[in-house]
Motif scaffolding. Structure first.
Motif, PDB file in Angstrom:
ATOM      1  N   ARG A   1      95.626  -0.831  46.858  1.00  0.00           N
ATOM      2  CA  ARG A   1      94.582  -1.024  44.768  1.00  0.00           C
ATOM      3  C   ARG A   1      94.135  -0.230  44.397  1.00  0.00           C
ATOM      4  O   ARG A   1      93.575   0.751  45.376  1.00  0.00           O
ATOM      5  N   SER A   2      93.639  -0.314  43.375  1.00  0.00           N
ATOM      6  CA  SER A   2      92.173   0.117  43.070  1.00  0.00           C
ATOM      7  C   SER A   2      91.382   0.085  43.776  1.00  0.00           C
ATOM      8  O   SER A   2      91.014  -1.267  44.347  1.00  0.00           O
ATOM      9  N   PHE A   3      90.060   0.998  43.789  1.00  0.00           N
ATOM     10  CA  PHE A   3      88.399   0.583  43.724  1.00  0.00           C
ATOM     11  C   PHE A   3      87.223   1.280  43.978  1.00  0.00           C
ATOM     12  O   PHE A   3      87.915   2.247  43.101  1.00  0.00           O
TER      13      PHE A   3
ATOM     14  N   LEU B   1      68.924   7.020  51.485  1.00  0.00           N
ATOM     15  CA  LEU B   1      69.959   6.373  51.203  1.00  0.00           C
ATOM     16  C   LEU B   1      70.822   4.786  51.048  1.00  0.00           C
ATOM     17  O   LEU B   1      69.849   3.938  52.498  1.00  0.00           O
ATOM     18  N   ARG B   2      70.418   4.105  49.780  1.00  0.00           N
ATOM     19  CA  ARG B   2      70.001   2.419  49.332  1.00  0.00           C
ATOM     20  C   ARG B   2      70.909   1.864  50.393  1.00  0.00           C
ATOM     21  O   ARG B   2      70.690   0.303  50.260  1.00  0.00           O
ATOM     22  N   GLY B   3      72.110   2.332  49.983  1.00  0.00           N
ATOM     23  CA  GLY B   3      73.466   1.219  50.464  1.00  0.00           C
ATOM     24  C   GLY B   3      74.254   1.496  49.587  1.00  0.00           C
ATOM     25  O   GLY B   3      74.753   2.853  48.595  1.00  0.00           O
ATOM     26  N   VAL B   4      75.596   1.000  49.876  1.00  0.00           N
ATOM     27  CA  VAL B   4      77.209   1.523  49.547  1.00  0.00           C
ATOM     28  C   VAL B   4      77.825  -0.158  48.722  1.00  0.00           C
ATOM     29  O   VAL B   4      77.353  -0.547  49.611  1.00  0.00           O
ATOM     30  N   ARG B   5      78.369  -0.014  47.602  1.00  0.00           N
ATOM     31  CA  ARG B   5      79.116  -1.446  47.356  1.00  0.00           C
ATOM     32  C   ARG B   5      80.077  -0.638  47.478  1.00  0.00           C
ATOM     33  O   ARG B   5      80.604   0.038  46.732  1.00  0.00           O
ATOM     34  N   TYR B   6      81.698  -1.984  48.208  1.00  0.00           N
ATOM     35  CA  TYR B   6      82.678  -1.485  47.467  1.00  0.00           C
ATOM     36  C   TYR B   6      82.912  -2.834  46.426  1.00  0.00           C
ATOM     37  O   TYR B   6      82.497  -3.502  46.732  1.00  0.00           O
ATOM     38  N   ILE B   7      83.556  -2.561  45.239  1.00  0.00           N
ATOM     39  CA  ILE B   7      84.918  -3.182  44.456  1.00  0.00           C
ATOM     40  C   ILE B   7      86.370  -3.429  44.527  1.00  0.00           C
ATOM     41  O   ILE B   7      86.338  -2.083  44.035  1.00  0.00           O
ATOM     42  N   PRO B   8      86.912  -3.544  44.686  1.00  0.00           N
ATOM     43  CA  PRO B   8      87.836  -3.929  45.008  1.00  0.00           C
ATOM     44  C   PRO B   8      88.593  -4.602  43.571  1.00  0.00           C
ATOM     45  O   PRO B   8      88.108  -4.945  42.880  1.00  0.00           O
ATOM     46  N   GLY B   9      89.739  -3.474  43.260  1.00  0.00           N
ATOM     47  CA  GLY B   9      90.533  -4.179  42.365  1.00  0.00           C
ATOM     48  C   GLY B   9      91.429  -4.195  41.866  1.00  0.00           C
ATOM     49  O   GLY B   9      91.708  -5.252  43.382  1.00  0.00           O
ATOM     50  N   PRO B  10      92.069  -4.663  41.400  1.00  0.00           N
ATOM     51  CA  PRO B  10      93.546  -6.051  41.364  1.00  0.00           C
ATOM     52  C   PRO B  10      95.073  -5.619  42.496  1.00  0.00           C
ATOM     53  O   PRO B  10      95.002  -4.055  42.627  1.00  0.00           O
TER      54      PRO B  10
ATOM     55  N   MET C   1      98.820   7.398  48.302  1.00  0.00           N
ATOM     56  CA  MET C   1      97.818   6.050  48.510  1.00  0.00           C
ATOM     57  C   MET C   1      98.103   6.394  50.417  1.00  0.00           C
ATOM     58  O   MET C   1      98.948   6.823  50.929  1.00  0.00           O
ATOM     59  N   LEU C   2      96.751   5.973  50.518  1.00  0.00           N
ATOM     60  CA  LEU C   2      96.506   5.751  51.776  1.00  0.00           C
ATOM     61  C   LEU C   2      96.669   4.045  52.799  1.00  0.00           C
ATOM     62  O   LEU C   2      96.262   3.165  51.918  1.00  0.00           O
ATOM     63  N   LEU C   3      97.996   3.772  53.300  1.00  0.00           N
ATOM     64  CA  LEU C   3      98.362   2.115  53.083  1.00  0.00           C
ATOM     65  C   LEU C   3      98.636   2.283  54.816  1.00  0.00           C
ATOM     66  O   LEU C   3      99.135   3.080  55.830  1.00  0.00           O
ATOM     67  N   GLY C   4      99.743   1.122  55.197  1.00  0.00           N
ATOM     68  CA  GLY C   4     100.468   0.735  55.937  1.00  0.00           C
ATOM     69  C   GLY C   4      98.638   0.487  57.019  1.00  0.00           C
ATOM     70  O   GLY C   4      97.685  -0.403  56.903  1.00  0.00           O
ATOM     71  N   MET C   5      99.130   1.541  58.401  1.00  0.00           N
ATOM     72  CA  MET C   5      97.882   1.075  59.437  1.00  0.00           C
ATOM     73  C   MET C   5      96.453   2.466  58.681  1.00  0.00           C
ATOM     74  O   MET C   5      95.235   3.132  59.521  1.00  0.00           O
TER      75      MET C   5
ATOM     76  N   ASP D   1      91.727   5.633  41.423  1.00  0.00           N
ATOM     77  CA  ASP D   1      93.152   4.620  40.171  1.00  0.00           C
ATOM     78  C   ASP D   1      94.010   4.671  40.684  1.00  0.00           C
ATOM     79  O   ASP D   1      95.038   5.366  40.975  1.00  0.00           O
ATOM     80  N   GLU D   2      95.121   3.802  40.861  1.00  0.00           N
ATOM     81  CA  GLU D   2      96.333   3.601  41.683  1.00  0.00           C
ATOM     82  C   GLU D   2      97.383   4.573  39.985  1.00  0.00           C
ATOM     83  O   GLU D   2      96.577   4.010  39.033  1.00  0.00           O
ATOM     84  N   LEU D   3      97.598   5.659  40.565  1.00  0.00           N
ATOM     85  CA  LEU D   3      98.862   6.407  39.378  1.00  0.00           C
ATOM     86  C   LEU D   3     100.480   5.097  40.285  1.00  0.00           C
ATOM     87  O   LEU D   3     100.497   4.561  40.879  1.00  0.00           O
ATOM     88  N   PRO D   4     101.412   6.288  39.226  1.00  0.00           N
ATOM     89  CA  PRO D   4     102.616   5.190  39.142  1.00  0.00           C
ATOM     90  C   PRO D   4     103.258   6.009  41.264  1.00  0.00           C
ATOM     91  O   PRO D   4     102.825   6.839  41.543  1.00  0.00           O
TER      92      PRO D   4
END
Length: 770
Positions: A609-611, A740-749, A702-706, A676-679
């Motif tokens: 996914r994008s994130f 460093l106050r914090g980090v937020r992850y926002i997954p895409g579709p 992309m990093l995928l699988g494990m 951002d995901e590419l083909p």
């Protein structure tokens, strides 16, 4: 209302509040007088011939000593994969009845594939614990569904809730031996930022095992113990210490064809195989996947030999760990009355492919097709193989050597996948008249727990958590130890990703995965006479059609009894997951300097996914350090600030890409990393500071699988580093010089390449009820 009661623990008596939601503990009795200690040493992905007693050339003097004074089982079989074998080993049930028709990574919603031990199946540890034993486990667990490994998960399937007093190790299926991605002690993650130079997990596990024994003896001199030592080695990534690798330098230059022949000859010479046994020829023994050694270039031979040098060193290190335990038992005066089992959980694996790989995660754990130009093996110095800088797996040719004399590999139901080494030793029993030696009776992994309980004089628990316990499928082998003519088991079914086999009265039927549903016993079945042809070289199905039909029908009956169905006949069964996992992919806020977010929980935010990663920071004087890191040398990414400014590092399974931006000015900033995901399974990474693009990395795999395998760490780079150059200068590089106050992850579709099927089983049942 909760009931208050005590339980025995190390260092005194502790209190436990018991409610319906808390783990159930059976009452303890006193162990029988003179009850033996039990050590079970389980080795991961070890082939039949890798140990000295089974024809191997690797130095295993301590295992050799056990074999010389104990029992060598030449007809022992296990499940074709690790989690199913472990479930069967600990419960005495067949793998599917124990909930593990597959490894602990999926839950497609069927009883044989829950990847959770049944609530009504007492484990060996639970029965021994109730019988007065202390129960210890170090190493690999791999019996908890991966989506329940995070720190907020239901821990009812974790080791302490399944009968162990103490646990230390990695609960995943594998990890790096130089920089473990996550260690758990009892029920909590071990909070450590980085590992010292020279750290090695096999040594650490052995240290912890010896400490558990010593702490027991400091408080109770008589209580027997179970030590379940489940090695993470030699599962990929295959790693070892430099000194042990150097010991094997040059030993494998003759190549896999000659080594296989030499191991086979020793097996015949030592009586492991009958004199008329046949080594399967290339035509049926994966010759199309294995180049002949003499046809390789000099560079290929050097590379492939290095892979096997590392594998041999890792096996040697396992033997060294056993030697340390034996020496310790000798010093305690307890060696004679300790039952020791050394065994493998399945055959050697062909995951490395024909040429092996230095980029293990690039081709591991992925459903669906990969692009034609996908990463296979990122070239790096061969001397790095086995060390902390890369994650490798040996080539298929060496896997076939490991499985000598059998066909095929891990996950197969041919003998190469299921025929494994087993050594049992108990000097006190030998002194009492049980003659050691070779045992050729058919033994299955489910027989081991009943055997241990029988030898220990401890009855299996009749109930668990108030419910009657399931009847075990295994039976005790105690009579086989005493009498080489005692009968072994007659029958056993096998199944793995649709591959099927049935052993009955010395014959074996094998069927490949069905291409479509062909009926419960349908498809083409091969038949082998294992007495005359133990290496499966002659298919006699055409000569014995009635027997083929009989064995296929027996497999069908056993499959229904053992909850084997449905078969994975279209390749989607293990792509199916419970819809409850969707919440793991919600946006999450992560505070700095805490232990890394668990691997699977982290991957749910980024894989396929994008994130977006939002980093809120107040820059002060001389800011420097890692802001966020995800992954390791097997693949990952990080965002950091060093003396040159903003840094984005991307490790594409060993191929490094870096991009830089300006040094952020003092004050508050929001740094945003976008993937951002590419083909064709690619990402474009951009780093922004307050909305202005500062760094760009274009079109990386992309990093995928494990991968990323190590979870997300905020404010430092935990364990195995993403960027080795940064690590050499700064180690884990904790952030300083600001807030460093914090980090937020926002997954895409989800990506269109993500073939995961999320099913809400509860909703489906409710719909049927309506």
């Amino acid at each position: 209302m909760a009931e208050r009661r005590g339980y025995e623990g190390f260092g005194g008596r502790a209190e436990e509040f018991v409610s319906d939601s808390m783990p159930w503990w059976p009452e303890r009795s006193t162990a029988p007088a003179g009850a033996p200690n039990v050590v079970v040493m389980l080795i991961d992905d070890l082939g039949f011939s890798d140990l000295g007693p089974f024809g191997g050339e690797i130095d295993t003097p301590h295992i050799d000593r056990l074999a010389e004074t104990g029992w060598v089982f030449t007809n022992y079989r296990t499940a074709p994969m690790c989690s199913p074998s472990r479930a069967s080993l600990l419960t005495g049930l067949n793998p599917h009845r124990a909930g593990f028709g597959f490894v602990a990574h999926t839950d497609p919603g069927y009883p044989g594939f829950t990847c959770e031990l049944p609530a009504d199946a007492p484990t060996l540890a639970e029965s021994l614990r109730a019988g007065g034993y202390a129960t210890f486990h170090v190493g690999k667990w791999h019996l908890t569904l991966e989506s329940r490994l995070h720190d907020a998960a239901d821990k009812s399937s974790w080791p302490l809730q399944r009968g162990f007093d103490r646990y230390y190790g990695s609960m995943d299926g594998f990890t790096s031996l130089h920089h473990p991605h996550r260690l758990v002690r009892d029920n909590s993650v071990v909070d450590v930022r980085e590992f010292p130079d020279g750290y090695f997990l096999t040594d650490d596990l052995t240290d912890q095992a010896l400490a558990m024994i010593d702490e027991l003896r400091a408080n109770d001199a008589d209580k027997p113990f179970l030590l379940y030592y489940a090695h993470t080695s030699v599962h990929g990534p295959i790693q070892a210490k430099d000194a042990d690798i150097r010991k094997y330098r040059g030993r494998y230059e003759a190549g896999w064809n000659r080594l296989r022949d030499e191991r086979f000859a020793r097996q015949v010479e030592h009586g492991i195989l009958a004199a008329d046994a046949v080594l399967p020829p290339d035509a049926i023994a994966d010759g199309d996947r294995i180049p002949h050694w003499d046809d390789l270039t000099a560079d290929e031979r050097a590379l492939f030999a290095r892979h096997m040098e590392v594998y041999a060193a890792a096996v040697d290190e396992i033997d060294q760990s056993l030697g340390r335990i034996l020496d310790h038992l000798d010093r305690l005066g307890e060696r004679d009355n300790t039952i020791i089992l050394v065994l493998s959980d399945n055959g050697g694996t062909a995951e490395g492919g024909p040429a092996g790989t230095r980029s293990y995660f690039a081709q591991f754990g992925q459903h669906g097709e990969l692009p034609d130009d996908w990463v296979g093996d990122v070239p790096r110095p061969i001397d790095d193989i086995g060390g902390p800088r890369l994650f490798s797996q040996y080539p298929t040719g060496w896997a076939r050597v490991s499985n000598t004399p059998f066909r095929s590999f891990k996950s197969s139901v041919y003998e190469g996948g299921v025929h494994a080494p087993l050594v049992v030793a108990w000097p006190a029993a030998v002194a009492q008249g049980r003659a050691p030696g070779i045992r050729d009776q058919f033994v299955f992994v489910a027989d081991l727990a009943p055997t241990i309980l029988d030898l220990a004089g401890v009855p299996p628990l009749a109930t668990r958590d108030g419910a009657p316990a399931q009847e075990p499928d295994g039976r005790s082998l105690a009579a086989v130890l005493a009498d080489p003519r005692a009968p072994g088991r007659e029958a056993q079914y096998f199944e793995c990703v649709g591959r099927r086999a049935m052993v009955l009265d010395g014959f074996k039927a094998v069927a490949p995965p069905p291409r479509k549903w062909e009926g419960a016993a349908g498809g083409t079945w091969e038949v082998y006479d294992l007495v005359a042809d133990p290496t499966e070289t002659q298919d006699v199905a055409a000569e014995l059609p009635g027997l083929a039909a009989e064995l296929a029908e027996r497999w069908r009956v056993e499959a229904w009894r053992n909850t084997v169905f449905p078969l994975d006949d279209d390749g989607t069964l293990h792509a199916t997951r419970p819809a409850t996992e969707a919440r793991l992919a919600r946006p999450v806020d992560l505070p700095p300097f805490r232990p890394p977010l668990e691997r699977f929980r982290s991957a749910a935010l980024t894989v396929l996914r994008s994130f977006v990663v939002e980093i809120d920071i107040v820059v002060g004087a001389d800011p420097a350090g890692v802001l966020v890191a995800h992954g390791d040398q097997g693949g990952g990414y990080l965002v950091a600030i060093d003396r040159r400014g903003l840094l984005v590092s991307y490790n594409a399974y060993g191929a490094m890409r870096r991009a830089r931006g300006r040094m952020p000015a003092p004050g508050a900033h929001r740094i945003v990393l976008r993937a951002d995901e590419l083909p064709e399974l690619r990402w474009q990474l951009t780093a922004e500071v307050d909305g202005v693009v500062e760094a760009l990395i274009d079109a990386v795999p992309m990093l995928l699988g494990m991968a990323p395998f190590t979870g997300i760490s905020v404010g430092y780079d935990y364990g195995g580093p993403v960027d080795w150059n940064l690590y050499e200068h700064h180690r884990s590089f904790p952030f300083a010089g600001g807030d460093l106050r914090g980090v937020r992850y926002i997954p895409g579709p989800r990506s269109e390449y993500d073939q995961t099927i999320l099913r809400s089983i509860g909703d489906a049942v409710a719909a049927l009820a309506d």
